[in-house]
Design a protein around this motif. Structure first.
Motif, PDB file in Angstrom:
ATOM      1  N   ASP A  60      10.664   0.315 -45.333  1.00  0.00           N
ATOM      2  CA  ASP A  60       9.912  -0.646 -44.523  1.00  0.00           C
ATOM      3  C   ASP A  60      10.381  -2.087 -44.749  1.00  0.00           C
ATOM      4  O   ASP A  60       9.709  -3.034 -44.341  1.00  0.00           O
ATOM      5  CB  ASP A  60       8.416  -0.556 -44.842  1.00  0.00           C
ATOM      6  N   LYS A  62      12.385  -5.690 -44.739  1.00  0.00           N
ATOM      7  CA  LYS A  62      12.875  -6.643 -43.753  1.00  0.00           C
ATOM      8  C   LYS A  62      14.073  -7.354 -44.375  1.00  0.00           C
ATOM      9  O   LYS A  62      13.968  -7.950 -45.455  1.00  0.00           O
ATOM     10  CB  LYS A  62      11.787  -7.637 -43.365  1.00  0.00           C
ATOM     11  N   ASN A 104       9.106  -9.405 -38.062  1.00  0.00           N
ATOM     12  CA  ASN A 104       7.698  -9.265 -38.444  1.00  0.00           C
ATOM     13  C   ASN A 104       6.881  -8.480 -37.432  1.00  0.00           C
ATOM     14  O   ASN A 104       5.711  -8.175 -37.678  1.00  0.00           O
ATOM     15  CB  ASN A 104       7.074 -10.649 -38.644  1.00  0.00           C
ATOM     16  N   GLN A 105       7.494  -8.156 -36.290  1.00  0.00           N
ATOM     17  CA  GLN A 105       6.773  -7.409 -35.257  1.00  0.00           C
ATOM     18  C   GLN A 105       6.881  -5.901 -35.460  1.00  0.00           C
ATOM     19  O   GLN A 105       6.049  -5.150 -34.955  1.00  0.00           O
ATOM     20  CB  GLN A 105       7.307  -7.788 -33.873  1.00  0.00           C
ATOM     21  N   PHE A 106       7.921  -5.481 -36.185  1.00  0.00           N
ATOM     22  CA  PHE A 106       8.135  -4.053 -36.403  1.00  0.00           C
ATOM     23  C   PHE A 106       7.475  -3.634 -37.718  1.00  0.00           C
ATOM     24  O   PHE A 106       7.778  -4.186 -38.781  1.00  0.00           O
ATOM     25  CB  PHE A 106       9.623  -3.725 -36.425  1.00  0.00           C
ATOM     26  N   GLU A 107       6.613  -2.658 -37.633  1.00  0.00           N
ATOM     27  CA  GLU A 107       5.881  -2.204 -38.810  1.00  0.00           C
ATOM     28  C   GLU A 107       6.802  -1.759 -39.929  1.00  0.00           C
ATOM     29  O   GLU A 107       6.554  -2.003 -41.106  1.00  0.00           O
ATOM     30  CB  GLU A 107       4.939  -1.061 -38.416  1.00  0.00           C
ATOM     31  N   HIS A 108       7.891  -1.112 -39.534  1.00  0.00           N
ATOM     32  CA  HIS A 108       8.818  -0.573 -40.534  1.00  0.00           C
ATOM     33  C   HIS A 108      10.043  -1.461 -40.729  1.00  0.00           C
ATOM     34  O   HIS A 108      11.067  -1.011 -41.247  1.00  0.00           O
ATOM     35  CB  HIS A 108       9.233   0.842 -40.142  1.00  0.00           C
ATOM     36  N   GLY A 109       9.954  -2.706 -40.321  1.00  0.00           N
ATOM     37  CA  GLY A 109      11.006  -3.659 -40.590  1.00  0.00           C
ATOM     38  C   GLY A 109      12.311  -3.350 -39.887  1.00  0.00           C
ATOM     39  O   GLY A 109      12.348  -2.706 -38.843  1.00  0.00           O
TER      40      GLY A 109
END
Length: 560
Positions: free
Chosen positions: A100, A102, A162-167
């Motif tokens: 997950d 980033k 930051n919009q993707f839950e899993h980075g």
């Protein structure tokens, strides 16, 4: 820019966007008209169409960069400085151990991360049509390969991290980090934007050396370094239009480039002159006997080799050519060429680390890291060409080869996630000169060390194909191995020999571990070296006689 030129540029963009197509009844439904375009700069000089296109591309890239930078999050857990092999593999490994996560990669180049070695070999020798645009070549398996590791779709835009839950992995290009603040754990970009990090990787690579007397500003359009994709594209155009090019330097890239460019454009009457001050090619790495093999391979392609030649002066002539004065054995001579390419090696880009107070080895010219690739600041790691790390067998190691960038990138990425592991790998590399000479090295292959070479007798069917192994020694312990036309698992065997660190007395017996006596099909050999397939198990023990010579004593080891 004047209002007049803005209207002209705006009109051109409009024509390119909507006015260039005509619907017809032909088989090719869409046809692009060639519209003669002329514009004028503020000084009254005519701007050619190619210049207009370049200007538009530059302005578009600038606007795009501003947009992307404005989207940057204030904090990214993993920040990687550099857009090369080390950063790419670090990003993959971080995502593997921290799914997950980033990750932000900051690259000074316009290209997405790519495989650099083909720039001096495969793209010239096996490039597809329009290779200077596609950056694709045909691999030994017959499949098309792109030097880029991933398509653009692999990378998220910074605003999406930051919009993707899993980075995911975000890449910003044409951007430099100007400052690292280890105390506040943040980096400053060249536009003043700051990004905070939890873990930081420095993988800034290196920059080409430009020795005297080639760095004069008035030679800028006639002298180029060779390091990245844009250099390949530039040289490809120059080579296709020129009658003579001088390649200066004694790095592996210089020898490979001389061979490859001559192979590609020699039939077009292009003359390549390879100049270096040393006795033989790749002298820092190879012992004299193998250096002569490289010299012969290059010369057989038609390259003119000027060894022991020191450049004294370089001048641009009125006819647009360049005159180089060389000094060799006390005598001076002149060489006149269309262009000059400098491939004299790279120096690690350590200034950013030095300014941040990170420890740097000034003798080696690299960032100091421990066996976990941590620098003097525990949350900052280093990988690739820029790092000198602790190798458990060899000691402090600094390598500028592709596999080293890959391995150190992977290890740094793993350790940044908290899955700590010490460095234990002996990196390898290869230099290829057509079908006749394939060199594979592992460990510390430094020609200043004592070396012992063991070569099989010449094959009657292919007398020009030499096969053997070179051992590099410290206190009679093998610290490096060079394989000459030996394929398969030889590199893995070499790694084991180096790691064992035994004192060796019988090098001819040691050479039996390597497949130097078995003739192999060229195509199979290439497949094995490129794809890591297992070598053939059968060995030809009948040809068990070897010729071995020590560089330090220059004597022949008895045959077995």
């Amino acid at each position: 820019m004047s209002l007049r030129n803005r209207f002209i540029i705006g009109g051109i963009v409009g024509l390119m966007g909507v006015g260039g197509y005509n619907f017809t009844n032909d088989k090719e439904r869409y046809h692009t008209y060639r519209i003669p375009l002329i514009a004028y700069a503020d000084n009254g000089e005519e701007i050619k169409k190619s210049s207009i296109r370049s200007f538009i591309d530059e302005q578009t890239a600038t606007l795009k960069k501003k947009y992307i930078i404005n989207q940057l999050p204030e904090h990214v857990p993993y920040v990687l400085i550099g857009g090369g092999t080390a950063s790419y593999y670090a990003a993959l490994t971080i995502r593997a151990y921290d799914p997950d996560s980033k990750v932000l990669m900051i690259s000074a180049e316009n290209e997405a991360p790519y495989n650099r070695p083909p720039l001096s070999k495969e793209l010239w020798l096996h490039g597809t049509e329009n290779v200077y645009k596609t950056l694709e070549y045909i691999g030994v398996t017959g499949k098309k390969r792109d030097i880029r590791y991933e398509s653009d779709g692999f990378y998220l835009s910074p605003g999406a991290l930051n919009q993707f839950e899993h980075g995911g992995v975000s890449l910003i290009r044409n951007t430099r980090v100007t400052e690292i603040d280890p105390t506040n754990k943040e980096v400053t970009l060249d536009n003043g934007k700051k990004v905070k990090y939890d873990k930081l990787l420095i993988a800034t690579g290196g920059k080409p050396k430009i020795p005297y007397p080639f760095y004069s500003p008035h030679l800028r359009n006639k002298v180029m370094t060779y390091h990245n994709v844009s250099d390949f594209q530039k040289l490809y155009r120059i080579a296709s239009e020129s009658s003579s090019i001088l390649i200066y330097g004694n790095s592996a890239a210089a020898s490979e480039l001389a061979f490859s460019v001559q192979s590609k454009f020699g039939k077009n009457k292009l003359k390549i002159i390879h100049v270096f001050p040393e006795q033989y090619p790749m002298q820092e790495t190879l012992p004299p006997n193998v250096g002569e093999f490289v010299r012969n391979a290059i010369a057989e392609k038609g390259v003119i080799i000027e060894s022991r030649a020191k450049p004294i002066s370089v001048d641009k002539l009125v006819n647009g050519k360049v005159e180089v004065v060389l000094e060799k054995d006390g005598e001076k001579s002149k060489v006149i060429v269309d262009h000059i390419v400098i491939a004299a090696g790279n120096e690690a880009s350590t200034k950013l680390a030095e300014n941040a107070g990170i420890n740097v080895d000034s003798t080696i010219g690299a960032i100091i890291a421990n066996s976990k690739l941590q620098t003097s600041h525990s949350d900052i790691y280093a990988a690739g060409d820029v790092v000198a790390y602790e190798n458990p067998v060899i000691g402090r190691q600094h390598s500028q080869h592709w596999e080293n960038a890959q391995i150190t990138g992977r290890l740094a990425g793993q350790n940044m996630t908290g899955n700590v592991k010490d460095f234990h790998h002996h990196s390898s590399y290869s230099s290829l000169f057509g079908h006749s000479l394939h060199l594979f090295g592992v460990g510390q292959t430094d020609s200043s060390l004592k070396t012992v070479s063991v070569f099989a007798p010449p094959n009657k069917e292919e007398p020009e194909l030499v096969r053997g192994v070179v051992f590099y020694l410290k206190q009679n312990k093998v610290v490096g191995i060079l394989l000459c036309n030996v394929f398969g698992v030889g590199i893995e065997i070499g790694r084991k020999v180096i790691s064992d660190a035994h004192e060796i007395k019988d090098f001819v017996e040691l050479a039996k571990l390597f497949d130097i006596y078995l003739p192999q099909n060229d195509e199979l050999a290439e497949d094995v070296s490129a794809d890591g397939e297992e070598e053939k198990e059968n060995r030809n023990e009948d040809a068990a006689n070897a010729i071995a010579e020590s560089k330090s004593t220059q004597k022949t080891v008895p045959s077995i």
